[in-house]
Design an enzyme around this catalytic site. Structure first.
Site, PDB file in Angstrom:
ATOM      1  CG  ASP A  39      19.418  45.512   1.399  1.00  0.00           C
ATOM      2  OD1 ASP A  39      18.986  45.540   2.565  1.00  0.00           O
ATOM      3  OD2 ASP A  39      20.492  44.960   1.092  1.00  0.00           O
ATOM      4  CG  ASP A  40      15.014  45.892   5.488  1.00  0.00           C
ATOM      5  OD1 ASP A  40      13.828  45.594   5.295  1.00  0.00           O
ATOM      6  OD2 ASP A  40      15.506  46.072   6.616  1.00  0.00           O
ATOM      7  NE  ARG A  99      18.322  46.855  11.574  1.00  0.00           N
ATOM      8  CZ  ARG A  99      17.946  46.674  10.307  1.00  0.00           C
ATOM      9  NH1 ARG A  99      17.199  45.661   9.967  1.00  0.00           N
ATOM     10  NH2 ARG A  99      18.328  47.517   9.380  1.00  0.00           N
ATOM     11  CE  LYS A 145      22.648  42.313   2.413  1.00  0.00           C
ATOM     12  NZ  LYS A 145      22.710  43.766   2.267  1.00  0.00           N
ATOM     13  CD1 TRP A 146      19.749  34.151   6.307  1.00  0.00           C
ATOM     14  CD2 TRP A 146      18.547  32.973   4.847  1.00  0.00           C
ATOM     15  NE1 TRP A 146      18.985  33.270   7.013  1.00  0.00           N
ATOM     16  CE2 TRP A 146      18.238  32.532   6.147  1.00  0.00           C
ATOM     17  CE3 TRP A 146      17.914  32.357   3.762  1.00  0.00           C
ATOM     18  CZ2 TRP A 146      17.318  31.505   6.387  1.00  0.00           C
ATOM     19  CZ3 TRP A 146      17.006  31.337   4.006  1.00  0.00           C
ATOM     20  CH2 TRP A 146      16.707  30.931   5.306  1.00  0.00           C
ATOM     21  CG  ASP A 147      20.602  41.229   7.084  1.00  0.00           C
ATOM     22  OD1 ASP A 147      21.509  40.892   7.855  1.00  0.00           O
ATOM     23  OD2 ASP A 147      20.370  42.425   6.796  1.00  0.00           O
ATOM     24  CG  ASN A 178      19.862  42.954  10.481  1.00  0.00           C
ATOM     25  OD1 ASN A 178      21.047  43.236  10.339  1.00  0.00           O
ATOM     26  ND2 ASN A 178      19.030  42.899   9.468  1.00  0.00           N
ATOM     27  CG  ASP A 192      26.070  46.757   7.474  1.00  0.00           C
ATOM     28  OD1 ASP A 192      25.957  46.075   6.439  1.00  0.00           O
ATOM     29  OD2 ASP A 192      25.191  46.789   8.357  1.00  0.00           O
TER      30      ASP A 192
HETATM   31  C1  DGJ Z   1      22.023  44.885   7.654  1.00  0.00           C
HETATM   32  C2  DGJ Z   1      22.834  44.584   6.429  1.00  0.00           C
HETATM   33  O1  DGJ Z   1      24.161  44.371   6.779  1.00  0.00           O
HETATM   34  C3  DGJ Z   1      22.692  45.716   5.436  1.00  0.00           C
HETATM   35  O2  DGJ Z   1      23.488  45.467   4.324  1.00  0.00           O
HETATM   36  C4  DGJ Z   1      21.258  45.868   5.050  1.00  0.00           C
HETATM   37  O3  DGJ Z   1      20.832  44.741   4.336  1.00  0.00           O
HETATM   38  C5  DGJ Z   1      20.401  46.064   6.291  1.00  0.00           C
HETATM   39  N1  DGJ Z   1      20.644  45.060   7.277  1.00  0.00           N
HETATM   40  C6  DGJ Z   1      18.948  46.069   5.943  1.00  0.00           C
HETATM   41  O4  DGJ Z   1      18.142  46.102   7.040  1.00  0.00           O
END
Ligand code: DGJ
Length: 710
Positions: A333-334, A410, A443-445, A447, A512
């Site tokens: 992940d991140d 963020r 996994k394409w986020d 935020n 989340d």
């Molecule tokens: C938000 C995602 O929903 C989480 O699962 C995780 O990937 C974080 N971002 C990482 O910054």
């Protein structure tokens, strides 16, 4: 009359003497073929139920179209000028439902401005869904501006309706809320640039009188959307769905056309039936590519175990745990790229941080593959940090307004995807890193939401829409180029669970919030419009990082196995017996994976109506039932749990999945009619003390495998 049928529904249109195209009927399938007699007695004015409408035709409701012409006027009078059954047009870069059975094209025209509207209706017969979109073309000699361009308008008579929306926030996405609108306009919309956690484009509308039809509407779109339900004093309702007209002003030069996103509608006799039809539609006509019907791997994700504090050592240690419990794919992940030590830097710098990962992603991926795990990683491609190499080199890539300090959320700004150079940068940088480590999964986020919208490349009045078209172009490019890679979309959890992205990415990170109790509500809400085969669900540590609540590992698994199972847990904090439990759970899940992921989902008891939640997944000769008591009370005399969807004539064997916190086991035979009418009588199966000792909340759950014997 012109009709479009699915297996169980009919949509009927008619054209009156003034060439007005109307909707006669949408509902349960009717068998009549000759309407001549009917039309002679059926005198209701067509003008009440229009397929498309605008201002200036003495209809003062919200309309599907509003165009502003060069002379400053807004009047458009749409007249029918023909229809035909045709091949569904390709509307890319917009996503579109695949494999339509039949498409009907209507041509509407305003004789003064020469604006034409081609309205398409496509039938997906087996799942009883009809989709619609339109292509609006400026046939005049001067430019005009579209101020509103909706995808679908459905006019019905009656004024007693109830609406369900699926709204929420981060950590509580898609919670159904029921509304009883009176005369007036009900709006469900998003203005944030995303389909959003706050208001999903899915809505249900239930007719409370007459035929008592249940309708569902959705949109293949990931940006600003609008759903309007207008109930008038004249006993009519108009339902509109499409792009939000908020800040929308799209210029159309002569001969230029604008295509709206595709809207989805379905009619049924109950919400349960709607849900089943929407699931079938998503599975058969939305999700595509190599992964459409393929069983999804059990993933391990390191986010909650490390957050930004990831080291190679920790990752390898987690990978050992993941392999031990039987996970199949590791998602990094991140935090793996650029100088990413917290959320304030490196967005856009898609190359590995070699201080954290000494052999880069390729070295790590090889190492993990050696442990029997496939490899995937997290990206948030649409963002840029001020503190990044990308921003230092290309500040003009950011979505910023000259002379105005951008709103940072963020630690990030957004990239301007209306700029083709930015899109190319993303395709190149992401392809490079994906190829380097031979990624199996992305996994394409996403935020943050849009604030400082500004473009030098496109049209300000259509910015939100052009951004989404740019996004689709990038994603289409990557998903076409890497068809073996499984893409999962994510937006701070489930902030972009929509049919648009699902056309490219076969699954979505649901939320989340992994607290089992909260997740039941989130999953139940999500399942109103989206099947479990697109819904990622992880088992995480307790106390839960979002709610602080604790619940047993068996409850966490039972709830997560409603979707695509994963683990997101720090194994260093787990006991040997937890590890063994997770190993057994994974084994069980894999054994029943096809059924769990692709079986016919059925909500039997809803957590929104009672203090229990019961769901089933049904296959050919087998089923799984999960029963959750949300308030497991002391000294209770539980009511039986009625099952559903089984063949009443058949004999079944029912076996409870063994749980580490329940001493008793249960296995018996009963007919479908017994299980559906008398129900599962579990006696004191929920009285087990261990459940309660482990939980800070009082949920308890059991899972049953049901196999047809004869
Ligand atoms: C938000 C995602 O929903 C989480 O699962 C995780 O990937 C974080 N971002 C990482 O910054």
């Amino acid at each position: 009359m012109i009709r479009l049928d699915t297996e169980n529904t009919t949509l009927l249109f008619s054209v009156d003497g003034n060439n007005i195209l109307g909707v006669e009927y949408y509902g349960k399938r009717i068998t009549d073929t000759n309407f001549d007699g009917l039309l002679s007695v059926h005198r209701e004015p067509r003008a009440e139920r229009l397929v498309a409408s605008s201002f200036g035709a003495y209809d003062f409701r919200e309309s599907s179209l509003l165009a502003e012409y060069a002379d400053g006027t807004f009047v458009t009078r749409l007249r029918y000028c023909g229809h035909n059954f045709t091949k569904k047009p390709d509307i890319s870069p917009l996503p579109s439902a695949r494999d339509a059975d039949e498409t009907l094209e209507f041509c509407l025209w305003d004789e003064v401005t020469e604006l034409t509207v081609k309205q398409y209706f496509s039938a997906y017969k087996k799942c009883d869904v009809i989709t619609s979109f339109c292509v609006i073309e400026n046939g005049g000699k001067s430019p005009c501006w579209l101020r509103k361009a909706m995808s679908l308008q459905l006019d019905l008579s009656g004024d007693k309706f109830e609406i369900t929306t699926f709204n929420g926030a981060w950590g509580r996405e898609r919670i159904p809320s029921r509304h009883k609108p009176g005369i007036g306009i009900f709006r469900n919309d998003s203005k944030s640039g995303a389909s959003s956690a706050e208001s999903n484009p899915l809505i249900y509308v239930e007719e409370k009188r007459g035929a008592k039809r249940h309708f569902a509407f959705n949109l293949l779109y990931s940006g600003n959307h609008l759903e309007e339900v207008e109930i008038t004093s004249y006993n009519s309702v108009r339902i509109l769905t499409g792009i939000n007209d908020f800040m929308f002003r799209k210029k159309l030069m002569p001969c230029q056309a604008f295509t709206t996103p595709e809207a989805v509608m379905c009619v049924a006799e109950s919400d349960e039936e709607l849900e089943t039809r929407m699931h079938a539609f998503v599975k058969r006509h939305i999700v595509r590519g190599e992964w459409a019907e393929r069983e999804r791997p059990v993933v391990f994700n390191n986010w909650e175990a490390t957050y930004f504090d990831m080291t190679e050592e920790k990752i390898l240690c987690l990978a050992d745990g993941a392999a031990q419990i039987g996970a199949e794919l590791f998602v990094l992940d991140d935090g793996w790229f650029g100088q990413r030590y917290d959320e304030n830097s490196s967005m856009g710098d898609w190359y590995p941080n070699c201080k954290k990962l000494k052999d880069g992603l390729a070295g790590l991926a090889d190492n993990l593959r050696g442990k029997g795990l496939k490899f995937g990683f997290w990206v948030e491609p649409e963002m840029i940090s001020k503190n990044s190499d990308l921003y230092r080199a290309h500040p003009e890539y950011a979505m910023e307004i000259p002379g105005r300090e951008p709103y940072i959320q963020r630690g990030e700004m957004m990239l301007d995807l209306t700029n083709p150079e930015v899109r190319q940068y993303l395709v190149d940088s992401l392809s490079h890193v994906m190829e380097e480590c031979k990624a199996d999964f992305i996994k394409w986020d996403f935020n943050r939401l849009m604030t400082d919208v500004f473009t030098v490349c496109g049209e300000m009045g259509a910015y939100f829409h052009e951004y989404i078209l740019g996004l689709y172009e990038v994603i289409r490019n990557l998903t076409d180029r890497y068809p073996h890679v499984l893409f999962e979309s994510c937006a701070s959890g489930g902030g972009r669970m929509d049919l648009g992205l699902l056309c490219f990415m076969p699954q979505v990170w649901t939320s989340d919030n992994t607290d089992a109790r909260d997740r039941i509500a989130i999953q139940e809400g999500t399942l109103f419009g989206y099947p479990q085969s697109v819904m990622s669900a992880h088992v995480s540590i307790c106390p839960n990082h979002q709610t602080g609540d604790s619940t047993s590992i068996e409850n966490r698994f039972n709830v997560a196995s409603c979707g695509l199972l994963g683990f997101e847990i720090d194994f260093m904090k787990c006991t040997a017996s937890d590890m063994e439990t997770m190993r057994r759970q994974t084994e069980y899940y894999k054994q029943h994976r096809r059924l769990l992921q692709f079986g016919r989902y059925r909500k039997v008891e809803s957590c929104f109506d009672s203090d229990r939640s019961v769901w089933m997944v049904l296959g050919e000769n087998e089923a799984i039932a999960v029963i959750v008591e949300l308030e497991n009370k002391v000294c209770r005399h539980g009511e039986p749990y009625l099952l559903s969807g089984l063949d009443e004539e058949s004999l079944y064997e029912v076996t409870m999945r063994p749980q580490c916190n329940v001493e008793q086991t249960l296995s018996f035979q009963a007919t479908g009619s017994y299980l559906c009418n008398v129900g599962l009588v579990l006696g004191d199966l929920f009285a087990d003390e261990t459940d309660r000792h482990e939980n800070s909340n009082s949920i308890a759950s059991r899972m049953f495998y049901i196999r047809k014997i004869s």
